[in-house]
Design a protein around this motif. Structure first.
Motif, PDB file in Angstrom:
ATOM      1  N   ASN A 198       7.300   3.410  12.935  1.00  0.00           N
ATOM      2  CA  ASN A 198       5.932   3.143  12.464  1.00  0.00           C
ATOM      3  C   ASN A 198       5.783   1.627  12.389  1.00  0.00           C
ATOM      4  N   ARG A 199       5.405   1.026  13.500  1.00  0.00           N
ATOM      5  CA  ARG A 199       5.526  -0.417  13.659  1.00  0.00           C
ATOM      6  C   ARG A 199       4.411  -1.225  13.024  1.00  0.00           C
ATOM      7  N   LYS A 200       3.326  -0.600  12.615  1.00  0.00           N
ATOM      8  CA  LYS A 200       2.202  -1.370  12.079  1.00  0.00           C
ATOM      9  C   LYS A 200       1.620  -0.710  10.840  1.00  0.00           C
ATOM     10  N   CYS A 201       1.077  -1.562   9.969  1.00  0.00           N
ATOM     11  CA  CYS A 201       0.287  -1.095   8.829  1.00  0.00           C
ATOM     12  C   CYS A 201      -1.019  -1.871   8.838  1.00  0.00           C
ATOM     13  N   SER A 202      -2.102  -1.195   9.175  1.00  0.00           N
ATOM     14  CA  SER A 202      -3.386  -1.881   9.247  1.00  0.00           C
ATOM     15  C   SER A 202      -3.884  -2.288   7.869  1.00  0.00           C
ATOM     16  N   SER A 203      -3.523  -1.522   6.846  1.00  0.00           N
ATOM     17  CA  SER A 203      -3.984  -1.827   5.489  1.00  0.00           C
ATOM     18  C   SER A 203      -3.413  -3.147   4.987  1.00  0.00           C
ATOM     19  N   CYS A 204      -2.130  -3.401   5.287  1.00  0.00           N
ATOM     20  CA  CYS A 204      -1.463  -4.619   4.808  1.00  0.00           C
ATOM     21  C   CYS A 204      -1.283  -5.660   5.900  1.00  0.00           C
ATOM     22  N   SER A 205      -1.839  -5.419   7.086  1.00  0.00           N
ATOM     23  CA  SER A 205      -1.752  -6.368   8.213  1.00  0.00           C
ATOM     24  C   SER A 205      -0.305  -6.708   8.547  1.00  0.00           C
ATOM     25  N   GLY A 206       0.566  -5.676   8.523  1.00  0.00           N
ATOM     26  CA  GLY A 206       1.975  -5.884   8.824  1.00  0.00           C
ATOM     27  C   GLY A 206       2.372  -5.298  10.164  1.00  0.00           C
ATOM     28  N   GLU A 207       3.387  -5.911  10.788  1.00  0.00           N
ATOM     29  CA  GLU A 207       3.823  -5.442  12.111  1.00  0.00           C
ATOM     30  C   GLU A 207       5.299  -5.740  12.331  1.00  0.00           C
ATOM     31  N   LEU A 208       6.021  -4.742  12.843  1.00  0.00           N
ATOM     32  CA  LEU A 208       7.376  -4.934  13.349  1.00  0.00           C
ATOM     33  C   LEU A 208       7.267  -5.339  14.812  1.00  0.00           C
ATOM     34  N   LYS A 234       0.157 -10.845   8.156  1.00  0.00           N
ATOM     35  CA  LYS A 234      -0.804 -11.945   8.294  1.00  0.00           C
ATOM     36  C   LYS A 234      -2.220 -11.387   8.401  1.00  0.00           C
ATOM     37  N   PRO A 235      -3.011 -11.558   7.334  1.00  0.00           N
ATOM     38  CA  PRO A 235      -2.665 -12.151   6.036  1.00  0.00           C
ATOM     39  C   PRO A 235      -1.851 -11.163   5.206  1.00  0.00           C
ATOM     40  N   ALA A 236      -1.102 -11.678   4.243  1.00  0.00           N
ATOM     41  CA  ALA A 236      -0.279 -10.819   3.400  1.00  0.00           C
ATOM     42  C   ALA A 236      -1.080 -10.325   2.208  1.00  0.00           C
ATOM     43  N   LYS A 237      -0.853  -9.072   1.864  1.00  0.00           N
ATOM     44  CA  LYS A 237      -1.483  -8.505   0.670  1.00  0.00           C
ATOM     45  C   LYS A 237      -0.578  -8.755  -0.532  1.00  0.00           C
ATOM     46  N   CYS A 285       0.816  -1.215   0.000  1.00  0.00           N
ATOM     47  CA  CYS A 285       0.000   0.000   0.000  1.00  0.00           C
ATOM     48  C   CYS A 285       0.847   1.263   0.000  1.00  0.00           C
ATOM     49  N   GLY A 286       2.176   1.124   0.169  1.00  0.00           N
ATOM     50  CA  GLY A 286       3.070   2.273   0.195  1.00  0.00           C
ATOM     51  C   GLY A 286       3.528   2.682   1.575  1.00  0.00           C
ATOM     52  N   THR A 287       2.942   2.116   2.623  1.00  0.00           N
ATOM     53  CA  THR A 287       3.346   2.418   3.996  1.00  0.00           C
ATOM     54  C   THR A 287       4.701   1.791   4.296  1.00  0.00           C
ATOM     55  N   GLU A 288       5.558   2.515   5.006  1.00  0.00           N
ATOM     56  CA  GLU A 288       6.861   1.991   5.406  1.00  0.00           C
ATOM     57  C   GLU A 288       6.807   1.583   6.876  1.00  0.00           C
ATOM     58  N   ILE A 289       7.093   0.320   7.137  1.00  0.00           N
ATOM     59  CA  ILE A 289       7.123  -0.202   8.497  1.00  0.00           C
ATOM     60  C   ILE A 289       8.564  -0.189   8.984  1.00  0.00           C
ATOM     61  N   PHE A 290       8.788   0.423  10.149  1.00  0.00           N
ATOM     62  CA  PHE A 290      10.104   0.453  10.782  1.00  0.00           C
ATOM     63  C   PHE A 290       9.877   0.817  12.245  1.00  0.00           C
TER      64      PHE A 290
END
Length: 204
Positions: free
Chosen positions: A39-49, A80-83, A31-36
């Motif tokens: 910014n530990r989470k991306c709700s759009s892509c269900s990602g988390e550091l 989880k789940p991955a986009k 989605c273009g969000t940078e996780i680091f």
């Protein structure tokens, strides 16, 4: 990763290195969000550091021992789940030299998917200053149902400004052309011609 309790997802990206320097993993998700670390989470892509190590240095004695290591540090991002789409992976030499770390740190970035069924490993190094302080180490394309434009962006950068024509015109042209050659192709190659009759009368 077996030393630490970290998340695993449909796509898991793990940075590991073997000194006291503070390296950071950055993952730009579809989605273009940078996780680091900032910014530990991306709700759009269900990602988390869920693991950020060596931000501190305690000369080998750390009250938060699972967050500091001079020989087995990791950072971990999982989806989880991955986009479906493109994941851009970067490593940053954030702080150092400190402890047993020098002005250069070697790293390994490991991308595992779907319970470790597929693994991509990228090795390299970052430096305390200069052009290698922040290194884009590569991209991973999760292709489960990936869209056409995402595929083009990943594999054909010079085509990024294309637009999709959705009026059906070219599709009809191709269908009519196929109708004209299908009978000859089926005879030549010996397969059954199941081309719909309405392909012949489509408007282009």
């Amino acid at each position: 990763m077996s030393q630490y309790s970290v998340g695993q997802g449909d796509v898991t990206v793990t940075l590991s290195w073997k000194d006291s320097n503070d390296l950071d993993l950055h993952v730009k998700c579809p989605c273009g969000t940078e996780i680091f670390y900032g910014n530990r989470k991306c709700s759009s892509c269900s990602g988390e550091l869920d693991r950020d190590m060596n931000a501190c240095y305690c000369a080998g004695i750390c009250s938060r021992g699972d967050l500091c290591s001079p020989n087995a540090a990791i950072e971990n991002v999982f989806f989880k789940p991955a986009k479906s789409g493109i994941y851009t992976l970067s490593v940053v030499y954030y702080s150092g030299p400190k402890g047993n770390g020098g002005s250069q740190s070697n790293y390994e970035v490991r991308v595992s998917t779907h319970a470790n069924k597929n693994v991509l490993v990228i090795n390299g190094h970052v430096e305390s200053s200069g052009p290698r302080q922040c290194v884009e180490v590569g991209q991973y394309e999760d292709s489960q149902g990936i869209g056409f434009l995402q595929h083009v962006e990943r594999n054909f950068p010079s085509w990024r400004n294309i637009r999709i024509v959705d009026d059906g015109c070219w599709e009809n042209v191709l269908k009519k052309a196929w109708y004209q050659v299908a009978s000859r192709m089926s005879t030549f190659h010996g397969f059954e011609n199941n081309t719909p009759e309405n392909f012949r009368t489509l408007t282009t």
